[in-house]
Design an enzyme around this catalytic site. Sequence first.
Site, PDB file in Angstrom:
ATOM      1  N   ALA A  27      10.988  -2.739   0.191  1.00 38.50           N
ATOM      2  CA  ALA A  27      11.455  -1.980  -0.882  1.00 38.50           C
ATOM      3  C   ALA A  27      12.999  -2.049  -1.464  1.00 38.50           C
ATOM      4  CB  ALA A  27      11.834  -0.374  -0.170  1.00 38.50           C
ATOM      5  N   THR A  31      15.488  -1.605  -5.078  1.00 36.91           N
ATOM      6  CA  THR A  31      16.478  -0.854  -5.181  1.00 36.91           C
ATOM      7  C   THR A  31      17.540  -0.738  -6.523  1.00 36.91           C
ATOM      8  OG1 THR A  31      17.945  -2.100  -3.824  1.00 36.91           O
ATOM      9  CG2 THR A  31      16.741  -0.482  -2.778  1.00 36.91           C
ATOM     10  N   ARG A  39      14.580   2.757   4.661  1.00 38.99           N
ATOM     11  CA  ARG A  39      15.579   2.903   5.794  1.00 38.99           C
ATOM     12  C   ARG A  39      16.985   2.186   5.517  1.00 38.99           C
ATOM     13  NH1 ARG A  39      10.492   1.282   6.519  1.00 38.99           N
ATOM     14  NH2 ARG A  39       9.159   2.557   7.920  1.00 38.99           N
ATOM     15  N   GLN A 117       5.074  -5.061  -0.010  1.00 37.76           N
ATOM     16  CA  GLN A 117       5.014  -3.738   0.703  1.00 37.76           C
ATOM     17  C   GLN A 117       5.105  -2.563  -0.238  1.00 37.76           C
ATOM     18  OE1 GLN A 117       6.620  -3.716   4.956  1.00 37.76           O
ATOM     19  NE2 GLN A 117       7.691  -4.998   3.472  1.00 37.76           N
ATOM     20  N   HIS A 135       0.500  -2.562   0.791  1.00 40.99           N
ATOM     21  CA  HIS A 135       0.249  -1.230   1.273  1.00 40.99           C
ATOM     22  C   HIS A 135      -0.360  -0.739  -0.015  1.00 40.99           C
ATOM     23  CE1 HIS A 135       3.571  -1.112   4.256  1.00 40.99           C
ATOM     24  NE2 HIS A 135       2.408  -1.566   5.014  1.00 40.99           N
ATOM     25  N   CYS A 170     -17.506   6.714  -4.371  1.00 41.26           N
ATOM     26  CA  CYS A 170     -17.936   5.569  -5.113  1.00 41.26           C
ATOM     27  C   CYS A 170     -19.332   5.411  -5.222  1.00 41.26           C
ATOM     28  CB  CYS A 170     -17.301   4.454  -3.851  1.00 41.26           C
ATOM     29  SG  CYS A 170     -17.612   2.904  -4.508  1.00 41.26           S
ATOM     30  N   CYS A 172     -21.047   3.335  -3.799  1.00 41.22           N
ATOM     31  CA  CYS A 172     -21.747   2.971  -2.328  1.00 41.22           C
ATOM     32  C   CYS A 172     -21.747   4.039  -1.522  1.00 41.22           C
ATOM     33  CB  CYS A 172     -20.732   1.883  -1.792  1.00 41.22           C
ATOM     34  SG  CYS A 172     -19.273   2.267  -1.027  1.00 41.22           S
ATOM     35  N   SER A 211      12.983  -4.484   5.915  1.00 44.19           N
ATOM     36  CA  SER A 211      13.580  -4.271   7.139  1.00 44.19           C
ATOM     37  C   SER A 211      12.648  -4.794   8.197  1.00 44.19           C
ATOM     38  CB  SER A 211      13.909  -2.796   7.606  1.00 44.19           C
ATOM     39  OG  SER A 211      12.866  -2.033   7.485  1.00 44.19           O
TER      40      SER A 211
HETATM   41  P1  OAD Z   1      13.005  -0.666   4.222  1.00 45.32           P
HETATM   42  O1  OAD Z   1      13.497   0.670   3.744  1.00 45.32           O
HETATM   43  O2  OAD Z   1      12.495  -0.416   5.712  1.00 45.32           O
HETATM   44  O3  OAD Z   1      14.009  -1.726   4.156  1.00 45.32           O
HETATM   45  C1  OAD Z   1      14.567  -2.238   2.940  1.00 45.32           C
HETATM   46  C2  OAD Z   1      15.616  -3.479   3.403  1.00 45.32           C
HETATM   47  O4  OAD Z   1      16.064  -3.768   2.081  1.00 45.32           O
HETATM   48  C3  OAD Z   1      16.585  -2.725   4.080  1.00 45.32           C
HETATM   49  O5  OAD Z   1      17.119  -3.597   5.225  1.00 45.32           O
HETATM   50  C4  OAD Z   1      17.832  -2.593   3.283  1.00 45.32           C
HETATM   51  O6  OAD Z   1      19.148  -2.927   3.808  1.00 45.32           O
HETATM   52  C5  OAD Z   1      17.212  -3.783   2.262  1.00 45.32           C
HETATM   53  N1  OAD Z   1      18.002  -3.922   0.699  1.00 45.32           N
HETATM   54  C6  OAD Z   1      17.969  -2.723   0.224  1.00 45.32           C
HETATM   55  N2  OAD Z   1      18.413  -2.994  -1.100  1.00 45.32           N
HETATM   56  C7  OAD Z   1      18.620  -4.278  -1.047  1.00 45.32           C
HETATM   57  C8  OAD Z   1      18.927  -5.274  -2.155  1.00 45.32           C
HETATM   58  N3  OAD Z   1      19.235  -4.974  -3.314  1.00 45.32           N
HETATM   59  N4  OAD Z   1      18.822  -6.615  -1.865  1.00 45.32           N
HETATM   60  C9  OAD Z   1      18.782  -6.902  -0.564  1.00 45.32           C
HETATM   61  N5  OAD Z   1      18.319  -6.160   0.511  1.00 45.32           N
HETATM   62  C10 OAD Z   1      18.177  -4.908   0.195  1.00 45.32           C
HETATM   63  O7  OAD Z   1      11.749  -0.815   3.407  1.00 45.32           O
HETATM   64  P2  OAD Z   1      10.393  -1.771   3.631  1.00 45.32           P
HETATM   65  O8  OAD Z   1      10.645  -2.643   4.707  1.00 45.32           O
HETATM   66  O9  OAD Z   1       9.794  -2.148   2.430  1.00 45.32           O
HETATM   67  O10 OAD Z   1       5.296   1.866   4.187  1.00 45.32           O
HETATM   68  O11 OAD Z   1       9.502  -0.557   4.462  1.00 45.32           O
HETATM   69  C11 OAD Z   1       8.398  -1.003   4.995  1.00 45.32           C
HETATM   70  C12 OAD Z   1       7.256   0.179   4.872  1.00 45.32           C
HETATM   71  O12 OAD Z   1       7.868   1.251   5.315  1.00 45.32           O
HETATM   72  C13 OAD Z   1       7.125   0.678   3.271  1.00 45.32           C
HETATM   73  O13 OAD Z   1       6.110  -0.223   2.913  1.00 45.32           O
HETATM   74  C14 OAD Z   1       6.718   2.161   3.501  1.00 45.32           C
HETATM   75  C15 OAD Z   1       7.540   2.580   4.708  1.00 45.32           C
HETATM   76  O14 OAD Z   1       7.152   3.592   5.397  1.00 45.32           O
HETATM   77  C16 OAD Z   1       4.380   2.865   3.807  1.00 45.32           C
HETATM   78  O15 OAD Z   1       4.573   3.604   2.943  1.00 45.32           O
HETATM   79  C17 OAD Z   1       3.043   2.580   4.633  1.00 45.32           C
END
Ligand code: OAD
Length: 270
Positions: A27, A31, A39, A117, A135, A170, A172, A211
């Site tokens: 994610a 941003t 997170r 993701q 995902h 579906c 199937c 993260s």
């Molecule tokens: P997180 O929100 O857990 O992590 C995003 C990371 O990116 C954090 O460590 C932020 O500090 C960092 N960050 C934010 N903006 C940034 C930028 N501009 N440049 C560099 N870093 C930046 O998001 P994910 O790791 O994607 O799952 O979360 C994983 C999964 O948790 C998602 O796919 C979702 C969620 O629950 C499901 O929905 C199944």
Amino acid sequence: MLNGEELVGRAARDLVKASYAIALTGAGISTESGIPDFRGPNGIWTKKPEAEIRAYEVYEQFRANPKGYWEGRLDPEGPISRIFSIFGEIEKAQPNAGHYALAELEKMGILKCVITQNVDGLHQKAGSKNVIEYHGGLNKFRCVNCNRRFSKDELNLEKLKKEGRLPPYCQCGGVIKDDGVFFGEPIPGDVLQRSQRDAWKCDLMLICGTSAVVYPFAALPEMAYKSAIVIEINAQPTPLTGRISEYLIQGKTGETLPKIVEKVKKIQKG
Ligand code: OAD
């Protein structure tokens, strides 16, 4: 210890040398396109922990009662629609410099695929061709039996609702759900296989804006690091930092990735 600029140069040199480089994204890369992460300090789960708890319940609701799930999903005021509304106006979002940089690295023949993701489709909008949506994707649907994907146009959900023919099925015989993977739901087999194959095969893994706490996605770097250079670009350190990743370039992906692409171009010009 190398500073940020030196690490950008190091990443560019590592990418040029790699024969099978792949990127993993989360994610954080979106941003800077105005989509909140989960997170980070302004993350969806950081700000609304109760929404994360509700999100854990959705898959169980779908499994227990697919018809009820779909009726709730198509009711704009219903609890399931409210969960989907946390994604805000994703459809209107545009890729940022980080997405474009990864698409350019693919065009240059350096990056072989992006495993994301994210459900926002911004890598594809930026021009990346080989994208694995770990995902799933928003506004797409998937048969839980055969994994066939359906677009919005292929499933006339409102019509099915009016005719009392929910849940959608579906050909199937399997039930169709949203393509997005819920907490507790297995990663679709085809996606899991392709991602694992690339994680084993790569000799460089560029991990951007995640993260790295959600499994099984977070296991991909663990598969790779013994035979590949694992590089992180993230706003803050993660559980991979100093253990799995060789180095972290701490900063914004929208700023760091374009700098890396520029350095790659300079190296290639000689
Ligand atoms: P997180 O929100 O857990 O992590 C995003 C990371 O990116 C954090 O460590 C932020 O500090 C960092 N960050 C934010 N903006 C940034 C930028 N501009 N440049 C560099 N870093 C930046 O998001 P994910 O790791 O994607 O799952 O979360 C994983 C999964 O948790 C998602 O796919 C979702 C969620 O629950 C499901 O929905 C199944």
